[in-house]
Design an enzyme around this catalytic site. Structure first.
Site, PDB file in Angstrom:
ATOM      1  N   GLY A  16       0.825  -1.214   0.000  1.00  0.00           N
ATOM      2  CA  GLY A  16       0.000   0.000   0.000  1.00  0.00           C
ATOM      3  C   GLY A  16       0.854   1.255   0.000  1.00  0.00           C
ATOM      4  O   GLY A  16       0.484   2.290   0.565  1.00  0.00           O
ATOM      5  N   GLY A  19      -0.493   4.768  -0.976  1.00  0.00           N
ATOM      6  CA  GLY A  19      -1.614   5.349  -0.232  1.00  0.00           C
ATOM      7  C   GLY A  19      -1.185   6.522   0.633  1.00  0.00           C
ATOM      8  O   GLY A  19      -0.032   6.970   0.583  1.00  0.00           O
ATOM      9  N   GLN A  20      -2.141   7.003   1.446  1.00  0.00           N
ATOM     10  CA  GLN A  20      -1.879   8.214   2.231  1.00  0.00           C
ATOM     11  C   GLN A  20      -0.724   8.010   3.211  1.00  0.00           C
ATOM     12  O   GLN A  20       0.171   8.842   3.291  1.00  0.00           O
ATOM     13  CB  GLN A  20      -3.148   8.614   2.999  1.00  0.00           C
ATOM     14  CG  GLN A  20      -3.030   9.995   3.627  1.00  0.00           C
ATOM     15  CD  GLN A  20      -4.079  10.262   4.705  1.00  0.00           C
ATOM     16  OE1 GLN A  20      -4.771   9.360   5.151  1.00  0.00           O
ATOM     17  NE2 GLN A  20      -4.164  11.504   5.135  1.00  0.00           N
ATOM     18  N   ARG A  46      -0.957  -0.690  -7.872  1.00  0.00           N
ATOM     19  CA  ARG A  46      -0.871   0.153  -9.072  1.00  0.00           C
ATOM     20  C   ARG A  46       0.417  -0.072  -9.838  1.00  0.00           C
ATOM     21  O   ARG A  46       1.421  -0.503  -9.276  1.00  0.00           O
ATOM     22  CB  ARG A  46      -0.882   1.634  -8.687  1.00  0.00           C
ATOM     23  CG  ARG A  46      -2.087   2.009  -7.898  1.00  0.00           C
ATOM     24  CD  ARG A  46      -1.991   3.452  -7.443  1.00  0.00           C
ATOM     25  NE  ARG A  46      -2.734   3.603  -6.206  1.00  0.00           N
ATOM     26  CZ  ARG A  46      -2.815   4.714  -5.500  1.00  0.00           C
ATOM     27  NH1 ARG A  46      -2.183   5.796  -5.897  1.00  0.00           N
ATOM     28  NH2 ARG A  46      -3.517   4.764  -4.385  1.00  0.00           N
ATOM     29  N   ASP A  62      -0.093  -7.568  -5.720  1.00  0.00           N
ATOM     30  CA  ASP A  62      -1.423  -7.780  -5.152  1.00  0.00           C
ATOM     31  C   ASP A  62      -1.200  -8.626  -3.903  1.00  0.00           C
ATOM     32  O   ASP A  62      -0.890  -9.817  -4.001  1.00  0.00           O
ATOM     33  CB  ASP A  62      -2.314  -8.514  -6.161  1.00  0.00           C
ATOM     34  CG  ASP A  62      -3.699  -8.789  -5.579  1.00  0.00           C
ATOM     35  OD1 ASP A  62      -3.910  -8.511  -4.377  1.00  0.00           O
ATOM     36  OD2 ASP A  62      -4.563  -9.284  -6.329  1.00  0.00           O
ATOM     37  N   TYR A 114     -14.964  -2.103   8.200  1.00  0.00           N
ATOM     38  CA  TYR A 114     -13.561  -1.701   8.386  1.00  0.00           C
ATOM     39  C   TYR A 114     -13.161  -1.905   9.850  1.00  0.00           C
ATOM     40  O   TYR A 114     -12.125  -2.511  10.144  1.00  0.00           O
ATOM     41  CB  TYR A 114     -13.427  -0.226   7.984  1.00  0.00           C
ATOM     42  CG  TYR A 114     -12.101   0.412   8.266  1.00  0.00           C
ATOM     43  CD1 TYR A 114     -10.953   0.038   7.573  1.00  0.00           C
ATOM     44  CD2 TYR A 114     -11.986   1.434   9.211  1.00  0.00           C
ATOM     45  CE1 TYR A 114      -9.733   0.653   7.830  1.00  0.00           C
ATOM     46  CE2 TYR A 114     -10.776   2.054   9.462  1.00  0.00           C
ATOM     47  CZ  TYR A 114      -9.652   1.665   8.773  1.00  0.00           C
ATOM     48  OH  TYR A 114      -8.451   2.277   9.021  1.00  0.00           O
ATOM     49  N   LYS A 158     -10.469  -4.465  11.496  1.00  0.00           N
ATOM     50  CA  LYS A 158      -9.333  -4.002  12.312  1.00  0.00           C
ATOM     51  C   LYS A 158      -9.363  -4.689  13.691  1.00  0.00           C
ATOM     52  O   LYS A 158      -8.317  -5.085  14.210  1.00  0.00           O
ATOM     53  CB  LYS A 158      -9.368  -2.481  12.465  1.00  0.00           C
ATOM     54  CG  LYS A 158      -9.031  -1.718  11.170  1.00  0.00           C
ATOM     55  CD  LYS A 158      -7.612  -1.998  10.711  1.00  0.00           C
ATOM     56  CE  LYS A 158      -7.228  -1.210   9.473  1.00  0.00           C
ATOM     57  NZ  LYS A 158      -5.915  -1.601   8.928  1.00  0.00           N
TER      58      LYS A 158
HETATM   59  N1  SER Z   1      -9.240   7.401   8.780  1.00  0.00           N
HETATM   60  C1  SER Z   1      -9.955   6.164   8.895  1.00  0.00           C
HETATM   61  C2  SER Z   1     -11.284   6.261   8.256  1.00  0.00           C
HETATM   62  O1  SER Z   1     -11.846   7.335   8.288  1.00  0.00           O
HETATM   63  C3  SER Z   1     -10.123   5.783  10.342  1.00  0.00           C
HETATM   64  O2  SER Z   1      -9.016   5.054  10.732  1.00  0.00           O
HETATM   65  O3  SER Z   1     -11.765   5.308   7.776  1.00  0.00           O
END
Ligand code: SER
Length: 326
Positions: A17, A20-21, A45, A59, A149, A153
């Site tokens: 990843g 990503g951010q 990507r 992947d 999500y 986690k």
């Molecule tokens: N930044 C994440 C979200 O908003 C939370 O960990 O999904």
């Protein structure tokens, strides 16, 4: 002989990843620390510019491919960042579960089989739910997440602790709050507004916020998040008492407070509020986090307050705008 010793001590780090951010910033920091060639960036990507260091398309759901890379490149550490965030997860719950869980299990299994030295995996404040305390939510507070999500986690945290207990794998984790950064946009989260608002403020002068004005959420500025990650990974193992995931706090604020702070720099900036489905997710999360276990175990303390973060974000976005214009 000396060379062999040196090679054995050398860390070879693989980051999933990486585009990503978090990945965008963490890869830079890891390369500054360990050398560009020793940090392998991977993502789903195709990337053409690899001038900053090695990049492989991966992947992470393909365990065979992951294991091949780890073995061929003599990887010693994995930072597994690839994930679907909270808002996007709700659009495709089973897909989000599959990606978030299976990728973590692949990483843990490969790390076990290949005897890796360390694994980092980010958890989130999304493990908490409406039954958790709103203020100063503690390390061991009830975790009854309402998003897929958050469920992934919470389950992932148990898996990390399991691999540590059963196999001695040195896996470490942080429950990141919403992360704010200027280099890369957030993607598909509930806390993304706190990044979008800066881009819209600079580019358009106004922002329509998808959360209500008084929705207070825990956030963290990316330089603090990166430093927390590096500090946790450097901490002596015997000091760590949490092998699921550490609570981590930075700054808690509302969209209105953020807008007022931006107004101090950009007086013409205006904000409006149009809450959407993400409001329910935000309402299910704590407003502030108690991270005293992280402070106690490995000395964590955030450096940026709200005003510092706003000033730094605007400074960098202004610089980017001038760079793009030049
Ligand atoms: N930044 C994440 C979200 O908003 C939370 O960990 O999904």
């Amino acid at each position: 002989m000396q060379i062999i010793t040196f090679m054995n001590c050398q860390k070879m780090i693989l980051v999933t990843g990486a585009c990503g951010q978090i990945g965008t910033e963490l890869v830079k920091a890891l390369r500054d620390k360990h050398g560009n060639q020793n940090v392998i960036a991977t993502d789903i990507r195709d990337v053409t510019d690899t001038s900053d260091g090695p990049y492989f398309r991966l992947d992470v759901l393909d365990r065979g491919e992951l294991q091949k890379l780890v073995s061929e490149l003599n990887i010693t550490h994995i930072y597994h960042l690839a994930a679907v965030l909270s808002a996007n997860g709700e659009k495709n719950p089973i897909g989000a579960w599959d990606l978030n869980m299976q990728s973590l299990l692949n990483v843990l299994e490969v790390a076990r089989i290949e005897n890796l030295q360390q694994v980092f995996w980010p958890s989130s404040i999304a493990v908490f739910g409406p039954e958790s305390p709103k203020e100063l939510c503690g390390q061991y507070a009830l975790t009854e997440p309402t998003t897929v999500y958050g469920i992934s986690k919470a389950a992932g945290e148990h898996w990390c602790r399991y691999y540590h207990q059963q196999y001695g794998l040195d896996v470490r984790s942080l429950r990141y709050p919403g992360l704010i950064s200027h280099s890369a946009q957030a993607g598909g989260g509930t806390t993304d507004y706190a990044v979008d608002i800066f881009h819209q403020a600079v580019n358009k002068g106004s922002y329509a916020c998808y959360l209500k004005d008084d929705t207070r959420l825990p956030m963290l500025y990316m330089p603090d998040a990166v430093r927390a990650t590096l500090e946790l990974m450097d901490a002596p193992a015997e000091q760590l008492t949490i092998r699921s995931s550490y609570n981590l706090a930075g700054i808690s604020f509302t969209p209105e407070q953020l807008a007022i702070g931006i107004n101090a720099h950009l007086p013409d900036f205006t904000i409006s509020y149009q809450p959407d489905k993400r409001q329910a997710i935000a309402d299910s999360w704590p407003a502030s986090i108690d991270d005293k276990q992280a402070a106690k175990d490995w000395g964590w303390a955030p450096a940026y307050d709200l005003q510092d973060m706003i000033a730094d974000m605007l400074l960098h976005l202004d610089t980017h705008a001038h760079e793009n214009f030049a």
